[in-house]
Design a protein around this motif. Sequence first.
Motif, short mmCIF file in Angstrom:
data_model
loop_
_atom_site.label_atom_id
_atom_site.label_comp_id
_atom_site.label_asym_id
_atom_site.label_seq_id
_atom_site.Cartn_x
_atom_site.Cartn_y
_atom_site.Cartn_z
N LEU A 112 -11.95 -11.28 -8.52
CA LEU A 112 -11.25 -10.02 -8.26
C LEU A 112 -9.85 -10.03 -8.89
O LEU A 112 -9.35 -8.99 -9.31
N ARG A 123 0.83 -1.21 0.00
CA ARG A 123 0.00 0.00 0.00
C ARG A 123 0.86 1.26 0.00
O ARG A 123 0.53 2.25 -0.66
N LEU A 143 -18.18 -6.61 -12.89
CA LEU A 143 -17.13 -6.43 -11.89
C LEU A 143 -15.75 -6.45 -12.54
O LEU A 143 -14.89 -5.61 -12.26
N ARG A 181 -10.40 -9.12 -12.40
CA ARG A 181 -10.56 -7.67 -12.52
C ARG A 181 -9.19 -7.00 -12.70
O ARG A 181 -9.02 -6.12 -13.55
N PRO A 240 -6.38 -5.77 -3.40
CA PRO A 240 -6.32 -5.66 -1.94
C PRO A 240 -6.63 -7.00 -1.28
O PRO A 240 -7.13 -7.92 -1.92
N LEU A 256 -0.92 4.61 -1.23
CA LEU A 256 -2.19 4.59 -0.50
C LEU A 256 -1.97 4.86 0.98
O LEU A 256 -2.92 5.12 1.71
N GLN A 293 -7.30 -4.99 -16.11
CA GLN A 293 -6.69 -3.65 -16.08
C GLN A 293 -5.48 -3.59 -17.01
O GLN A 293 -5.06 -2.51 -17.43
N PHE A 326 -3.76 -3.27 -8.52
CA PHE A 326 -3.60 -3.66 -7.12
C PHE A 326 -4.78 -4.52 -6.68
O PHE A 326 -5.94 -4.16 -6.87
N LEU A 337 -14.67 -3.39 -14.41
CA LEU A 337 -14.23 -2.21 -13.65
C LEU A 337 -12.73 -2.00 -13.80
O LEU A 337 -12.23 -0.89 -13.67
N GLY A 338 -12.01 -3.09 -14.10
CA GLY A 338 -10.58 -2.98 -14.34
C GLY A 338 -10.25 -2.13 -15.56
O GLY A 338 -9.12 -1.66 -15.73
N ASP A 341 -13.66 -7.29 -1.32
CA ASP A 341 -14.64 -6.26 -1.14
C ASP A 341 -15.50 -6.10 -2.38
O ASP A 341 -15.01 -5.64 -3.41
N ILE A 342 -16.77 -6.48 -2.31
CA ILE A 342 -17.70 -6.26 -3.42
C ILE A 342 -18.97 -5.67 -2.82
O ILE A 342 -19.72 -6.35 -2.14
N ALA A 343 -19.19 -4.37 -3.05
CA ALA A 343 -20.25 -3.67 -2.32
C ALA A 343 -21.64 -3.96 -2.88
O ALA A 343 -22.60 -4.02 -2.14
N ALA A 354 -2.58 4.09 -12.46
CA ALA A 354 -3.56 3.03 -12.70
C ALA A 354 -3.30 2.30 -14.02
O ALA A 354 -3.76 1.18 -14.21
#
Lengths: 248, 328
Positions: free
Chosen positions: A139, A47, A91, A142, A77, A52, A146, A75, A94-95, A81-83, A70
């Motif tokens: 994830l 991080r 999903l 994802r 994490p 970060l 990117q 990265f 999003l990358g 975390d998937i809100a 980016a």
Amino acid sequence: MKLLSLNALTVRRGECPVVDGVTLSVGPGECVGLIGPNGAGKTSLLRGALGLLPHEGTSNLSRMAPAARALQAAFLPQGHDIAWPVSVEVLVSLGRGPHLRNDKTDAAAVTRALARMGLESYRHRTATQLSGGEQARVLIARCLAQDTPLLLADEPVAGLDPEAQIKTMQVFEGLAREGRTVVASIHDLGLAARHCTRLVMLQQGRLVADGAPREVLTDENLAKVFGVRGYHAETEDGPVFLPMGVVR
Amino acid sequence: MTRALFPLMAALVGLLFFASLLVGPAALGLGESLSALFRGEGGPVVLVMQEIRLPRAVLGLLVGAALGLSGAAMQGFLRNPLAEPGLVGVSSTAALGAVLALQSGVAAAFALALPLAALAGAGVSVLLILLLAGPRGGALSLILAGIAISALAGALTSLVLNLSPNPFAAMEIVYWMMGSLADRSMEHVWLAAPFMALGMAVLLATARNLDALTLGEDAAQSLGVDLNRLRLMVVLGTAAAVGASVAVAGAVGFVGLVIPHLLRPLVGGRPSLLLPASALGGAAMLLAADIAVRVIAPDQDLKLGVLTALVGAPFFLHLIWRLRGVEA
């Protein structure tokens, strides 16, 4: 050309340094395993390197503008975390956020990332309804979408079943063969020994060993840093390492 | 389903807008009333349509859109389906501003004194929240600062009511706080519309960043999202849109909470699509509610905020009930 270049990177939590003067440089085509016991500073190192966390010393990534960074480094994490209940396809896409929008190349990158992680059949499933291990793989996909030269992953294989663990490490090896670089924190020393081209060992925030897996996973280092002794062997499938007992 | 959603909702909003123009105590014919909207000269029908019903319908559209959109943005930013636009304290401080205007008699001085005071209240809340939460604070400090500001504004509003020497002023305050679109003029529209348009434009611009935030704050930052800037946009956008809404309509609850919740499954959970969908959904809900208060009790002046809460709260309970089943 160095993809990651840290010079005396120090991250403090209050007064206490959790990453202590780490100097590290990683070039293209490497699959680097970041190892160390709990609290050694692996997450803070990743991080901090990305900017970060506030830090002293320099990191080539944290100096970049967020948008440029980016495109240079993805990265993953630690937390899964998937809100919102979005589909796996959305999903993973999003990358593509940091890239200039182009529906065709974006769709191709998403398809490639899903295929690489063996997730084609999950494309239209709802991400929040998947199991923890499946979410972890989505994830990772994802991050692959990117499409960056560098991937920093915080415990990417934690919680995966053995097949998915090996496949994920093979994906990372494949990325390294393409000339990309992966820096992943890993607790499973056996997987790290088998699949990484290079290991970086941290203890209490300090870098204590850096090199080929066989040079880093010595009996002395293992006893000093992890408090374990282990079994080494060279097999047809490559080096094997298994922690066998504790020494303190 | 997502593709058909937006045209369908836009059509619904259009339909309700016209219905809102056609409902009222003055029994006017359909063609007569619609043509009166565009006629230049006076006459009672033209007056009713242009001065009474048109501002009411326009404000219903704008206030609903502002509340729905702000709710969706707030939920997306805080990554929490229970967030609502009032969470950052804008509604309660805007209400306090209006209450002070009513109590002090400034509201009677000129027509726009009350909405202006409410807007000033919303502005104060933004300054306070940015001061309290700090320039780099995360979601939690924002929520806590919002709760503190709301509580303080609520207490001060109670104090004003408590000390009010004039029971009529107190009654006026209580009625105003229930929220209504009755007897608004085009002046209200011209005052509120720029703030709402600006606020909504800022909120709509957060779409892509809110999408990235689905992955958590760390991942969003690594995707190039500037969290401080995003937070500033959400707070300022919400303050402008909701502050202006409260200024002209009083406190209308539950739209910003229920509408994003209801529409989320229909847009596949994507925060970026939920923003425009919730704007349309909020407009539809508020126009429908404002028609309902006129139809249900034409002689009673049933308050809009009372109706949205009466309909919204049980509906929300139903959603929670369903959620409980999914999570178990």
